[in-house]
Design a protein around this motif. Structure first.
Motif, short mmCIF file in Angstrom:
data_model
loop_
_atom_site.label_atom_id
_atom_site.label_comp_id
_atom_site.label_asym_id
_atom_site.label_seq_id
_atom_site.Cartn_x
_atom_site.Cartn_y
_atom_site.Cartn_z
N VAL A 37 0.83 -1.21 0.00
CA VAL A 37 0.00 0.00 0.00
C VAL A 37 0.86 1.26 0.00
O VAL A 37 0.47 2.30 -0.53
N GLY A 38 2.06 1.14 0.57
CA GLY A 38 2.96 2.29 0.62
C GLY A 38 3.33 2.84 -0.73
O GLY A 38 3.76 4.00 -0.84
N PHE A 39 3.14 2.05 -1.79
CA PHE A 39 3.43 2.53 -3.14
C PHE A 39 2.19 3.02 -3.86
O PHE A 39 2.26 3.45 -5.00
N VAL A 40 1.04 2.93 -3.20
CA VAL A 40 -0.22 3.30 -3.84
C VAL A 40 -0.75 4.63 -3.33
O VAL A 40 -1.35 5.40 -4.09
N ASP A 41 -0.52 4.95 -2.05
CA ASP A 41 -1.12 6.15 -1.48
C ASP A 41 -0.68 7.41 -2.22
O ASP A 41 -1.47 8.35 -2.39
N GLU A 42 0.56 7.44 -2.69
CA GLU A 42 1.04 8.63 -3.39
C GLU A 42 0.43 8.73 -4.79
O GLU A 42 0.37 9.81 -5.37
N VAL A 43 -0.04 7.60 -5.33
CA VAL A 43 -0.74 7.64 -6.61
C VAL A 43 -2.09 8.35 -6.44
O VAL A 43 -2.54 9.07 -7.34
N ILE A 44 -2.71 8.17 -5.28
CA ILE A 44 -3.97 8.87 -5.00
C ILE A 44 -3.73 10.37 -4.96
O ILE A 44 -4.53 11.17 -5.46
N LEU A 45 -2.61 10.79 -4.37
CA LEU A 45 -2.26 12.21 -4.36
C LEU A 45 -2.00 12.71 -5.77
O LEU A 45 -2.32 13.86 -6.11
N ALA A 46 -1.40 11.85 -6.61
CA ALA A 46 -1.10 12.25 -7.99
C ALA A 46 -2.38 12.54 -8.77
O ALA A 46 -2.40 13.39 -9.67
N TYR A 47 -3.47 11.85 -8.41
CA TYR A 47 -4.73 12.07 -9.11
C TYR A 47 -5.21 13.51 -8.93
O TYR A 47 -5.70 14.14 -9.88
N ALA A 48 -5.09 14.04 -7.71
CA ALA A 48 -5.52 15.42 -7.46
C ALA A 48 -4.69 16.40 -8.28
O ALA A 48 -5.21 17.39 -8.80
N ILE A 49 -3.41 16.12 -8.39
CA ILE A 49 -2.54 17.01 -9.17
C ILE A 49 -2.86 16.92 -10.65
O ILE A 49 -2.94 17.93 -11.35
N ARG A 50 -3.09 15.71 -11.12
CA ARG A 50 -3.34 15.53 -12.55
C ARG A 50 -4.66 16.15 -12.99
O ARG A 50 -4.76 16.71 -14.09
N THR A 51 -5.69 16.05 -12.16
CA THR A 51 -7.00 16.57 -12.54
C THR A 51 -7.14 18.06 -12.28
O THR A 51 -8.11 18.67 -12.71
N GLY A 52 -6.18 18.65 -11.56
CA GLY A 52 -6.29 20.07 -11.25
C GLY A 52 -7.37 20.38 -10.25
O GLY A 52 -7.94 21.47 -10.26
N SER A 53 -7.67 19.44 -9.37
CA SER A 53 -8.77 19.61 -8.43
C SER A 53 -8.49 20.72 -7.43
O SER A 53 -7.38 20.83 -6.91
N SER A 54 -9.50 21.51 -7.15
CA SER A 54 -9.38 22.55 -6.13
C SER A 54 -9.86 22.04 -4.77
O SER A 54 -9.75 22.75 -3.77
N ASN A 55 -10.41 20.84 -4.74
CA ASN A 55 -10.86 20.21 -3.50
C ASN A 55 -10.09 18.90 -3.33
O ASN A 55 -10.48 17.87 -3.89
N PRO A 56 -8.97 18.91 -2.59
CA PRO A 56 -8.15 17.70 -2.49
C PRO A 56 -8.87 16.54 -1.82
O PRO A 56 -8.59 15.38 -2.14
N TRP A 57 -9.81 16.82 -0.92
CA TRP A 57 -10.54 15.74 -0.25
C TRP A 57 -11.49 15.04 -1.23
O TRP A 57 -11.58 13.81 -1.25
N ALA A 58 -12.19 15.83 -2.05
CA ALA A 58 -13.08 15.24 -3.04
C ALA A 58 -12.29 14.46 -4.08
O ALA A 58 -12.73 13.40 -4.55
N SER A 59 -11.14 14.98 -4.45
CA SER A 59 -10.29 14.28 -5.40
C SER A 59 -9.81 12.95 -4.83
O SER A 59 -9.79 11.93 -5.53
N ALA A 60 -9.42 12.95 -3.55
CA ALA A 60 -9.00 11.70 -2.90
C ALA A 60 -10.14 10.70 -2.87
O ALA A 60 -9.94 9.50 -3.09
N ARG A 61 -11.35 11.17 -2.63
CA ARG A 61 -12.52 10.28 -2.61
C ARG A 61 -12.71 9.63 -3.98
O ARG A 61 -12.85 8.40 -4.07
N THR A 62 -12.67 10.43 -5.04
CA THR A 62 -12.84 9.89 -6.39
C THR A 62 -11.73 8.91 -6.74
O THR A 62 -11.97 7.83 -7.29
#
Length: 332
Positions: free
Chosen positions: A173-198
């Motif tokens: 899992v330690g190699f996956v959690d940062e991928v979830i953070l990458a999703y927020a950066i890639r999508t340009g989300s202004s709501n990091p919590w909603a991005s993490a949920r998606t």
């Protein structure tokens, strides 16, 4: 086998050399701090031990080294948010750009550019750290599905095997959690919590290929780390001789520290680049499945916390331009 490209991931690492050098400086600096402060503590213990017999001196050396090691660990514990914010998330921001085939802005270093992107997406370091901790909890809940499914299979000894597998995947899992953070950066989300949920819902509905690749990467990363540990045993043992009283456990401990620093600086970013590549290709064109959203809500209180924080998130006003060349709007 795995779905990631080793050559492509190594190429991405080469293109992010400023961050690789930053990681080397940070993590080798941490290992050096452990060695220096532990050695200093053992030296002080050796001096104090001069007032007693040999047994007293041996105990003083041990406790002096242990206190020095503990003090260093305590200081670095309080720096963990800063390291995640600047080093890890910053590196992810650059990897996202390169994975999508975009170039860095002219006249700006990778580190300064990435820092501005991370600040725009997550705000304060404490927000990013809180998201990261909750995401890890949700990911561990997803790996628990394996043991839950096995409970209904009438195969002798399967529970013990799946228990070991779950422990192994929890490491992965330690190699996956940062991928979830990458999703927020890639999508340009202004709501990091909603991005993490998606991102977590998309991960959940694709957990089989994601866990498979995470398992392969865990074997690769820890196999390479073990080789580094063996190579570091000799120089680490040599360092111990400079510590008064030749702290007996020092060689093993220092070899572990150096192996950990090489793993964090060089091997982990390779694994993260691989997982990002797999994740983004796997979810391409997919929409979050409401059934998986409900399933994650039922199996993890931390996912429910993420949903609550997403609903109540109030982004700070961003002065000036966006400061990022990220394409695509938030999907959350």
């Amino acid at each position: 086998m795995w779905d990631f490209s080793i050559s492509r991931s190594l190429g991405l690492m080469g293109k992010t050399m400023p961050f690789i050098l930053l990681r080397v400086a940070v993590y080798l600096g941490m290992a050096a701090a452990y060695v220096i402060v532990t050695g200093t503590g053992a030296g002080i213990g050796w001096g104090v031990g001069a007032f007693g017999d040999d047994g007293f001196r041996t105990g003083s050396i041990f406790w002096g080294g242990a206190i020095g090691f503990g003090l260093t660990a305590g200081v670095l514990y309080f720096l963990r948010e800063y390291i995640l914010y600047v080093v890890k998330a910053g590196h992810i921001a650059v990897l996202v750009e390169l994975l999508d085939g975009r170039q860095m802005p002219e006249g700006k270093s990778q580190v300064s550019y990435a820092t501005s992107v991370v600040k725009q997406r997550f705000g304060e370091a404490s927000v990013l750290f809180a998201i990261d901790q909750l995401v890890k909890g949700v990911l561990r809940a997803v790996t628990g599905l394996i043991q839950g499914i096995a409970a209904f299979l009438p195969i002798p000894g399967l529970q013990q095997i799946t228990g070991l597998l779950r422990a192994f995947l929890n490491i992965a899992v330690g190699f996956v959690d940062e991928v979830i953070l990458a999703y927020a950066i890639r999508t340009g989300s202004s709501n990091p919590w909603a991005s993490a949920r998606t991102a977590l819902v998309l991960y959940g509905q694709n957990y089989k290929p994601m866990l498979k690749n995470a398992a392969w990467l865990t074997l690769i990363v820890y196999g390479l780390s073990f080789l580094v540990f063996l190579l570091m045993l000799a120089p680490a043992a040599a360092l111990v001789w400079f510590i008064p009283g030749a702290w007996s456990a020092g060689g093993f401990v220092f070899a572990l520290l150096f192996a950990w620093s090489v793993k964090a600086a060089l091997i982990e970013p390779f694994a993260i680049a691989c997982m990002m590549d797999v994740y983004f290709r796997t979810i391409e064109g997919q929409a979050p499945n409401p059934e998986w959203d409900a399933r994650l809500s039922g199996m993890s209180k931390k996912f429910a916390t993420i949903k609550d924080k997403a609903a109540g998130w109030q982004p700070a006003p961003a002065p000036g331009a966006s400061g990022s060349t990220m394409q695509g709007g938030a999907t959350t």
